[in-house]
Design a protein around this motif. Structure first.
Motif, PDB file in Angstrom:
ATOM      1  N   ALA A  37      39.567  52.022  38.515  1.00  0.00           N
ATOM      2  CA  ALA A  37      39.388  50.640  37.555  1.00  0.00           C
ATOM      3  C   ALA A  37      40.610  50.879  36.602  1.00  0.00           C
ATOM      4  O   ALA A  37      41.205  49.786  36.290  1.00  0.00           O
ATOM      5  CB  ALA A  37      38.291  51.021  36.404  1.00  0.00           C
ATOM      6  N   ASP A  38      41.245  52.162  36.512  1.00  0.00           N
ATOM      7  CA  ASP A  38      42.624  52.095  35.659  1.00  0.00           C
ATOM      8  C   ASP A  38      43.630  51.888  36.320  1.00  0.00           C
ATOM      9  O   ASP A  38      44.493  51.070  36.078  1.00  0.00           O
ATOM     10  CB  ASP A  38      42.685  53.845  35.234  1.00  0.00           C
ATOM     11  CG  ASP A  38      41.772  54.338  34.143  1.00  0.00           C
ATOM     12  OD1 ASP A  38      41.186  53.207  33.519  1.00  0.00           O
ATOM     13  OD2 ASP A  38      41.597  55.256  33.967  1.00  0.00           O
ATOM     14  N   CYS A  39      43.408  51.925  37.711  1.00  0.00           N
ATOM     15  CA  CYS A  39      44.659  51.608  38.547  1.00  0.00           C
ATOM     16  C   CYS A  39      44.516  50.088  38.784  1.00  0.00           C
ATOM     17  O   CYS A  39      45.768  49.390  38.388  1.00  0.00           O
ATOM     18  CB  CYS A  39      44.175  52.073  39.998  1.00  0.00           C
ATOM     19  SG  CYS A  39      44.814  53.645  40.475  1.00  0.00           S
ATOM     20  N   VAL A  40      43.602  49.368  38.874  1.00  0.00           N
ATOM     21  CA  VAL A  40      43.356  47.921  38.753  1.00  0.00           C
ATOM     22  C   VAL A  40      43.686  47.417  37.681  1.00  0.00           C
ATOM     23  O   VAL A  40      44.449  46.198  37.541  1.00  0.00           O
ATOM     24  CB  VAL A  40      41.757  47.523  39.325  1.00  0.00           C
ATOM     25  CG1 VAL A  40      41.575  45.833  39.071  1.00  0.00           C
ATOM     26  CG2 VAL A  40      41.667  48.036  40.459  1.00  0.00           C
ATOM     27  N   ALA A  41      43.459  47.984  36.684  1.00  0.00           N
ATOM     28  CA  ALA A  41      43.923  47.504  35.086  1.00  0.00           C
ATOM     29  C   ALA A  41      45.371  47.906  35.014  1.00  0.00           C
ATOM     30  O   ALA A  41      45.929  47.193  33.851  1.00  0.00           O
ATOM     31  CB  ALA A  41      43.008  48.222  33.964  1.00  0.00           C
ATOM     32  N   PHE A  84      46.101  51.613  47.647  1.00  0.00           N
ATOM     33  CA  PHE A  84      46.484  51.001  46.459  1.00  0.00           C
ATOM     34  C   PHE A  84      46.398  49.672  46.185  1.00  0.00           C
ATOM     35  O   PHE A  84      46.010  49.065  45.291  1.00  0.00           O
ATOM     36  CB  PHE A  84      47.600  51.829  45.879  1.00  0.00           C
ATOM     37  CG  PHE A  84      48.164  51.379  44.607  1.00  0.00           C
ATOM     38  CD1 PHE A  84      47.523  51.926  43.479  1.00  0.00           C
ATOM     39  CD2 PHE A  84      49.073  50.478  44.365  1.00  0.00           C
ATOM     40  CE1 PHE A  84      48.092  51.754  42.229  1.00  0.00           C
ATOM     41  CE2 PHE A  84      49.493  50.115  43.140  1.00  0.00           C
ATOM     42  CZ  PHE A  84      48.813  50.829  42.004  1.00  0.00           C
ATOM     43  N   ASN A  85      47.165  48.914  47.296  1.00  0.00           N
ATOM     44  CA  ASN A  85      47.339  47.577  47.125  1.00  0.00           C
ATOM     45  C   ASN A  85      46.124  46.828  47.120  1.00  0.00           C
ATOM     46  O   ASN A  85      45.999  45.446  46.703  1.00  0.00           O
ATOM     47  CB  ASN A  85      48.365  46.830  48.012  1.00  0.00           C
ATOM     48  CG  ASN A  85      49.751  47.563  47.980  1.00  0.00           C
ATOM     49  OD1 ASN A  85      50.073  47.549  46.719  1.00  0.00           O
ATOM     50  ND2 ASN A  85      50.565  47.793  48.851  1.00  0.00           N
ATOM     51  N   ALA A  86      45.103  47.378  47.934  1.00  0.00           N
ATOM     52  CA  ALA A  86      43.609  46.690  48.122  1.00  0.00           C
ATOM     53  C   ALA A  86      42.532  47.056  47.152  1.00  0.00           C
ATOM     54  O   ALA A  86      41.316  46.750  47.276  1.00  0.00           O
ATOM     55  CB  ALA A  86      43.243  46.780  49.338  1.00  0.00           C
ATOM     56  N   LEU A  87      43.084  48.089  46.119  1.00  0.00           N
ATOM     57  CA  LEU A  87      42.003  48.372  45.133  1.00  0.00           C
ATOM     58  C   LEU A  87      41.196  47.389  44.405  1.00  0.00           C
ATOM     59  O   LEU A  87      40.048  47.626  44.124  1.00  0.00           O
ATOM     60  CB  LEU A  87      42.608  49.357  44.164  1.00  0.00           C
ATOM     61  CG  LEU A  87      42.954  50.891  44.578  1.00  0.00           C
ATOM     62  CD1 LEU A  87      43.708  51.601  43.641  1.00  0.00           C
ATOM     63  CD2 LEU A  87      41.630  51.583  44.993  1.00  0.00           C
TER      64      LEU A  87
ATOM     65  N   LEU B  54      50.272  35.575  41.218  1.00  0.00           N
ATOM     66  CA  LEU B  54      49.734  34.907  40.136  1.00  0.00           C
ATOM     67  C   LEU B  54      48.173  35.122  40.429  1.00  0.00           C
ATOM     68  O   LEU B  54      47.435  35.354  39.592  1.00  0.00           O
ATOM     69  CB  LEU B  54      50.131  33.379  40.319  1.00  0.00           C
ATOM     70  CG  LEU B  54      49.007  32.464  39.319  1.00  0.00           C
ATOM     71  CD1 LEU B  54      49.339  32.761  37.876  1.00  0.00           C
ATOM     72  CD2 LEU B  54      49.249  30.993  39.539  1.00  0.00           C
ATOM     73  N   TRP B  55      47.889  35.090  41.729  1.00  0.00           N
ATOM     74  CA  TRP B  55      46.430  35.441  42.434  1.00  0.00           C
ATOM     75  C   TRP B  55      46.043  36.728  41.750  1.00  0.00           C
ATOM     76  O   TRP B  55      45.033  36.913  41.267  1.00  0.00           O
ATOM     77  CB  TRP B  55      46.405  35.501  43.588  1.00  0.00           C
ATOM     78  CG  TRP B  55      45.098  35.568  44.129  1.00  0.00           C
ATOM     79  CD1 TRP B  55      44.897  36.578  45.130  1.00  0.00           C
ATOM     80  CD2 TRP B  55      43.758  34.978  44.216  1.00  0.00           C
ATOM     81  NE1 TRP B  55      43.302  36.712  45.422  1.00  0.00           N
ATOM     82  CE2 TRP B  55      42.883  35.628  44.945  1.00  0.00           C
ATOM     83  CE3 TRP B  55      43.445  33.910  43.152  1.00  0.00           C
ATOM     84  CZ2 TRP B  55      41.515  35.104  44.730  1.00  0.00           C
ATOM     85  CZ3 TRP B  55      42.050  33.289  43.155  1.00  0.00           C
ATOM     86  CH2 TRP B  55      41.128  34.077  44.005  1.00  0.00           C
ATOM     87  N   ARG B  56      46.960  37.778  41.956  1.00  0.00           N
ATOM     88  CA  ARG B  56      46.573  39.141  41.506  1.00  0.00           C
ATOM     89  C   ARG B  56      46.377  39.198  40.083  1.00  0.00           C
ATOM     90  O   ARG B  56      45.629  39.867  39.588  1.00  0.00           O
ATOM     91  CB  ARG B  56      47.772  40.202  42.099  1.00  0.00           C
ATOM     92  CG  ARG B  56      47.110  41.512  41.738  1.00  0.00           C
ATOM     93  CD  ARG B  56      48.364  42.557  42.351  1.00  0.00           C
ATOM     94  NE  ARG B  56      48.444  42.245  43.752  1.00  0.00           N
ATOM     95  CZ  ARG B  56      49.666  42.898  44.532  1.00  0.00           C
ATOM     96  NH1 ARG B  56      50.637  43.353  43.770  1.00  0.00           N
ATOM     97  NH2 ARG B  56      49.886  42.580  45.475  1.00  0.00           N
ATOM     98  N   TRP B  57      47.366  38.271  39.259  1.00  0.00           N
ATOM     99  CA  TRP B  57      46.998  38.655  37.746  1.00  0.00           C
ATOM    100  C   TRP B  57      45.986  37.972  37.474  1.00  0.00           C
ATOM    101  O   TRP B  57      45.268  38.258  36.500  1.00  0.00           O
ATOM    102  CB  TRP B  57      48.396  37.707  37.348  1.00  0.00           C
ATOM    103  CG  TRP B  57      48.399  37.757  35.776  1.00  0.00           C
ATOM    104  CD1 TRP B  57      48.868  38.959  35.022  1.00  0.00           C
ATOM    105  CD2 TRP B  57      47.834  36.711  34.978  1.00  0.00           C
ATOM    106  NE1 TRP B  57      48.675  38.382  33.615  1.00  0.00           N
ATOM    107  CE2 TRP B  57      48.175  37.117  33.466  1.00  0.00           C
ATOM    108  CE3 TRP B  57      47.413  35.493  35.060  1.00  0.00           C
ATOM    109  CZ2 TRP B  57      47.666  36.491  32.245  1.00  0.00           C
ATOM    110  CZ3 TRP B  57      47.013  34.776  33.958  1.00  0.00           C
ATOM    111  CH2 TRP B  57      47.464  35.157  32.740  1.00  0.00           C
ATOM    112  N   LEU B  58      45.583  36.773  38.025  1.00  0.00           N
ATOM    113  CA  LEU B  58      44.329  35.954  37.633  1.00  0.00           C
ATOM    114  C   LEU B  58      43.094  37.101  38.051  1.00  0.00           C
ATOM    115  O   LEU B  58      42.055  37.143  37.290  1.00  0.00           O
ATOM    116  CB  LEU B  58      43.859  34.751  38.438  1.00  0.00           C
ATOM    117  CG  LEU B  58      45.122  33.665  37.998  1.00  0.00           C
ATOM    118  CD1 LEU B  58      44.907  32.487  38.827  1.00  0.00           C
ATOM    119  CD2 LEU B  58      44.869  33.321  36.707  1.00  0.00           C
TER     120      LEU B  58
END
Lengths: 221, 234
Positions: A37-41, A84-87, B54-58
């Motif tokens: 969750a922290d990574c995604v945040a 990581f890119n797909a977390l 933008l998609w990731r940011w949204l």
């Protein structure tokens, strides 16, 4: 070493409930959920504990699948970056060890990709033993090697690489990494019954590859 | 030892090797040290700034924390309840006012006129401004979609009232207005709602076969036969 047809039915029935119990949700799973969750945040540093925790397993699986340290390094590294890119799309759905099985799925798939790309340019290793000769068996003319555990390990490693990939992957996950069938099912997306059959057959193949060369005496075992 | 070692078909049991040794040997293969730099290399790539998406940011979740006491929860609940009630009441009253206003516009007696026609928008289009007997879309609302227009015509004793115009090729057989009832406040008030394309249209009411211009229309245009059509701008 294939299953006898008249025994397959009883075999399927007997393995249906063995070794499939899923592990329970633990504080470790809770911690990993929080880190993700922290990574995604937006805190990439939260990914470091996950890398440190699973780098051995990711590297070991890739190494056993590919047999090359450099390829295994590349696969493990890229798998972590892919993960990581797909977390933000990762969902544990309350499953214990969800992250590690998800990561292993990436590792296995990337390893298969490497195997496919190498197959186009190189002679596949399994063809070298397609004749059924136990090319990794003990050579009695070399007693020093006989006594060497390192030699035996190398034989085992080479024999494992000679097992076809679809059998090797279950053997690596089951016998080397000691994953439960439920976890392997998630990694490979195969029915548990299929996995169990493959494990039995893979062990039989491996055993055959390690058997002594006919006509020669002596045995490692 | 592997917990499913005993699970195997007898067809695979020819070997004399104890299974535990093979499985244990395989288990020993997991003792592999990853490259010391693996974690560092991964983290270097992970921490590298990525191009803005933008998609990731949204999709990025927003984390916030709200701490409320029981009293605060009650107060918030009360405020929400009162607000929702006021909103519902306001919507109802405005709807009724709209109906009443429309009714006044339709049924108010006009000296010298036996019938009192009019054009208005339904309450659902309350966002449009009104001018005279016609409503027009507010500035900026030009999405090209048809506009719902309510045609109202009061004609006590009339058997059939229809509207025809440039928006329906002047066909007086298609758009028939419905009578509000045989008695009551809406008796003799004929109403219909039509989806009209944006633009300027000419129209007339047809009351029992007689073509009548809308007396509430603010604009009219000669029809070339000595009479005038009502004009509707959308």
């Amino acid at each position: 070493m294939a299953l006898k047809p008249d025994q397959s039915g009883a075999f399927l029935a007997s393995v249906a409930h063995a070794g499939t119990a899923a592990p329970a949700w633990t504080a470790r799973d809770e911690e990993e959920r929080r880190l993700i969750a922290d990574c995604v945040a937006g805190d990439p540093e939260a990914f470091r504990p996950l890398v440190v925790r699973y780098q051995r397993q990711a590297f070991a699986v890739a190494l056993r699948m590919l047999g090359s340290r450099s390829d295994a390094e590349d696969v493990a590294q890229q798998s972590f970056i892919d993960a990581f890119n797909a977390l933000d799309r990762f969902r544990d759905d309350g499953r214990p060890r969800a992250f590690s099985t998800w990561l292993l799925r990436i590792v296995v798939n990337r390893s298969k990709d490497v195997l496919k790309s190498k197959r186009r340019t190189e002679q596949p290793l399994e063809r070298e033993v397609a004749g059924g000769d136990a090319v990794f068996a003990h050579d009695p003319s070399n007693p020093e090697a006989h006594a060497s555990g390192g030699q035996r390990r190398r034989q085992l490693e080479a024999a494992l690489l000679a097992v076809p990939a679809k059998y090797r992957e279950v053997l690596v996950l089951k016998d080397v990494e000691d994953l439960s069938y439920e976890e392997i099912r998630v990694v490979l997306r195969l029915p548990i019954t299929t996995l169990k059959i493959r494990v039995v057959r893979a062990r039989a193949m491996l055993r055959a590859l390690l058997e002594p060369v006919p006509g020669k005496e002596g045995d490692l075992r | 030892m592997n917990h499913d070692d005993e699970i195997r078909p007898s067809g695979a049991s020819e070997t004399t090797e104890p299974r535990v040794s093979l499985v244990d040997e395989l288990r020993a293969l997991r003792d592999v040290a990853p490259p010391a730099s693996l974690a560092a290399r991964v983290m270097t790539q992970v921490a590298a700034p990525q191009p803005f998406s933008l998609w990731r940011w949204l999709r990025r979740p927003i984390k916030f924390e709200v701490r409320l006491s029981a009293l605060s929860v009650l107060a918030v609940g009360l405020v929400l309840t009162v607000g929702a009630t006021a909103l519902v009441r306001g919507a109802r009253s405005s709807s009724q006012e709209g109906l009443a206003a429309g009714g006044d516009e339709v049924v108010a007696p006009v000296a010298g006129a036996a019938a009192r026609p009019g054009v208005s928008f339904p309450p659902a289009r309350a966002g449009h401004e009104a001018r005279g007997g016609q409503d027009r879309p507010a500035a900026g609302d030009e999405d090209g979609a048809p506009v719902l227009v309510r045609f109202v015509f009061e004609a006590h004793g009339a058997r059939r009232v229809a509207v025809a115009g440039s928006f329906n090729a002047w066909n007086e057989q298609v758009l028939t207005l419905e009578d509000g009832g045989s008695d009551g406040p809406n008796a003799g008030v004929f109403v219909t709602t039509v989806a009209v394309p944006r633009g300027t249209h000419e129209y007339m009411f047809v009351v029992d076969g007689r073509w009548i211009a809308d007396p509430l229309a603010t604009e009219r245009r000669p029809d070339g036969f000595g009479r005038q059509n009502s004009l509707l701008r959308l």
